[in-house]
Design an enzyme around this catalytic site. Structure first.
Site, short mmCIF file in Angstrom:
data_model
loop_
_atom_site.label_atom_id
_atom_site.label_comp_id
_atom_site.label_asym_id
_atom_site.label_seq_id
_atom_site.Cartn_x
_atom_site.Cartn_y
_atom_site.Cartn_z
CB CYS A 1 85.76 11.98 40.68
SG CYS A 1 86.91 13.19 40.02
CG HIS B 1 85.51 11.65 35.77
ND1 HIS B 1 85.20 11.71 36.84
CD2 HIS B 1 85.33 10.51 35.11
CE1 HIS B 1 84.60 10.77 37.28
NE2 HIS B 1 84.56 9.80 36.28
CG ASP C 1 83.20 6.80 36.28
OD1 ASP C 1 83.63 7.49 37.28
OD2 ASP C 1 82.94 7.00 35.07
#
Length: 583
Positions: free
Chosen positions: A359, A494, A515
């Site tokens: 991520c 995250h 996201d």
């Protein structure tokens, strides 16, 4: 006069009485002689009484004396007659194997000696050998230490008195208890028990280890029975040691599991990097029958080509997202007073090669896709080429070699290539500085609102996007697409990209987030012409204060381009890299 007690005949002389006894009563005479012999041989006491009186006086015999001594009479004995008086003799025999002492005679007379009754206690005074010497004839006859009780009229025994005195004067013999572990002798059982427990408490550790190996069943049975305090203490210590050992084992196991989890989390578990994960994922698809072998080989060749070029192949990219949002807010969302959007940004999602750990790399690709479209940054960035994830890892390692963030480099052991290591805000800052892009890190280290919310974070984001949009305008428009690049938002586990903020009529704020975990299908719904489909996709992007409740958030904001001097200054300052803490 002397009277025969067997037949009642009266005689004057003692010699005549002896003759009478020998002739008329031979069997009784021998018994009498046996009594007399024992009395003289054993040195016993003789009790002599005169019997001339037709009605002799009766003497009360003490019960203790009757039990302790034997009674014997000798009629016609030479010592039993004195001046015509009759004497009865009571002999107290001595125990066998006892040494006879010297004799003494003590005579007590009761009443007048001539016609009364005399009691004589005769104690042997000559020293003789112990035991009895009997002839074969005498031994064949039964002998008795006691005479007829009904004819006994006197008691008394010096030996009996001595035994009696010894019994009363000597203390009672105490029972003694010997220690089984040493030579100590105790007079009390409880003292011995405490003494033995002291021995047991001083046992060696080896013996205690042997005791500790006993089964729990034996321990339970011993606890039910009455055990000593020492045994209870050893049992308690053993149970305590077992509990401590069990806790240590559980703690070590939990630490090992947490360490493995952290290794997986930061990608240092030795499972390989982007390339290895991509190969495993494709192979699993082939084994399940989802992908044919021809497609597998084609995809593998494309991956190897992209890795060799260092440029992302664009398969995970979605373009035109911010333009679609601008159109949507122009037509819909009438409950919003103001909407501020970032500059045009492409969405990148995690593929099969970086799913679960990529991520941070994907958010950097989003940021870079926006900077490449902006004029100030084209001088330091290659236009139109977004590096792949393995290439981003190479760039971060290059920034470490320049001296940026030495602490972070040490944390990753100076290596990211071929790993699944997670990156965060400090790695993004080091990478931007290495590319001569000015960036700052803001640390919202604690909640500032009720319910662990961060209203200060929302206010700061609004200020960031609205500062350039409102300059020189008296009445700002309701929807504004600014020239500000997106913000990199990091929290535990995250990271996402902030591409806009909404302000409702009631004054509340809402962030718009892209996201990397969203699939391309969900993001492409923003490009749909159907208003309801777009509204559903926008709802997934909205994050209100109640949706962001992590304890800490870090934001990376880009502010311009660095000169070479400013870059060197930041490299030196990054040796102790510190974020701006808010509040």
């Amino acid at each position: 006069m002397l009277t025969c007690e067997f037949c009642g005949e009266e005689l004057v002389l003692e010699e005549d009485m002896k003759t009478h006894l020998l002739l008329s009563h031979p069997e009784n005479d021998m018994g009498e002689q046996s009594h007399d012999g024992e009395a003289e041989g054993r040195g016993g006491h003789s009790l002599v009484r005169p019997s001339s009186s037709p009605t002799p006086t009766t003497t009360i015999v003490d019960n203790h004396c009757k039990q302790a001594i034997g009674l014997s009479r000798s009629e016609g004995s030479e010592r039993g007659v004195d001046n015509g008086n009759r004497f009865d003799t009571i002999v107290s025999p001595r125990t066998s194997n006892s040494t006879l002492e010297s004799k003494e005679q003590i005579t007590e007379a009761g009443g007048e000696f001539g016609g009364g009754r005399a009691v004589a206690i005769v104690v042997s005074t000559s020293s003789v050998s112990t035991g009895f010497l009997r002839s074969a004839q005498d031994s064949s006859r039964p002998t008795s230490r006691h005479c007829n009780a009904d004819e006994s009229v006197g008691v008394g025994s010096a030996e009996h008195t001595k035994v009696k005195q010894k019994r009363f004067s000597s203390p009672t013999k105490e029972k003694r208890f010997s220690c089984p572990m040493c030579a100590l002798v105790c007079t009390d059982a409880f003292i011995l028990q405490e003494h033995v427990e002291l021995h047991l408490l001083e046992e060696s550790p080896a013996e205690e280890a042997v005791l500790g190996a006993t089964s729990s069943t034996e321990a339970a049975s011993s606890s039910n029975s009455s055990v000593s305090p020492g045994s209870d203490l050893r049992l308690a210590r053993r149970l305590q040691e077992e509990e401590k050992q069990r806790r240590k084992e559980q703690e070590a196991k939990r630490e090992a599991e947490e360490f493995k989890k952290l290794q997986r989390q930061f990608g240092v578990n030795g499972r390989g990097g982007y390339r290895k994960q991509m190969e495993r994922t494709v192979e699993k698809a082939v084994s399940r029958g989802v992908m044919v072998h021809a497609h597998f080989h084609n995809k593998r060749d494309e991956m190897m080509e992209a890795l060799a070029s260092g440029v992302d192949d664009g398969r995970t990219r979605t373009q035109g997202v911010l333009g679609a949002l601008y159109v949507y807010y122009q037509r819909e969302a009438r409950d919003c007073v103001h909407v501020w959007l970032s500059a045009d940004t492409d969405h990148y999602y995690s593929s099969e090669g970086d799913k679960g750990w990529g991520c941070g790399y994907r958010n950097f690709q989003m940021l870079l896709s926006s900077l490449q479209r902006m004029e100030p940054y084209t001088t330091c960035l290659s236009e139109g080429s977004v590096p792949s994830i393995p290439q981003v890892q190479v760039l971060i390692e290059g920034a470490w070699r320049e001296g940026l963030d030495p602490q972070g480099a040490t944390h990753f052991n100076q290596r990211l290539q071929g790993t699944q290591a997670w990156i965060g805000a400090t790695e993004i800052y080091a990478l931007c500085t290495s590319l001569r892009v000015s960036a700052r890190v803001l640390d919202f280290h604690q909640p500032t609102g009720p319910g662990d919310t961060h209203p200060r974070l929302f206010d700061w984001v609004k200020q960031y996007f609205s500062q350039t949009a409102t300059s020189g305008a008296r009445l700002p428009p309701r929807v504004v697409q600014t020239t500000q690049p997106p913000l990199y938002l990091q929290h535990q586990g995250h990271s996402r990209s902030i591409v806009g903020v909404e302000q409702k009529k009631n004054g509340s704020l809402c962030l718009l987030l892209l996201d990397p975990g969203c699939t391309p299908g969900d993001v492409r719904k923003l490009l749909s012409q159907d208003g309801s489909t777009v509204s559903t996709a926008v709802c997934r992007m909205r994050k209100f204060p109640g949706n962001l409740k992590h304890r800490q958030y870090q934001v990376v904001a880009v502010e311009g381009v660095l000169t070479p001097v400013e870059k060197q200054t930041r490299i030196l300052n990054s040796r102790t890299l510190q974020a701006e803490r808010i509040p």
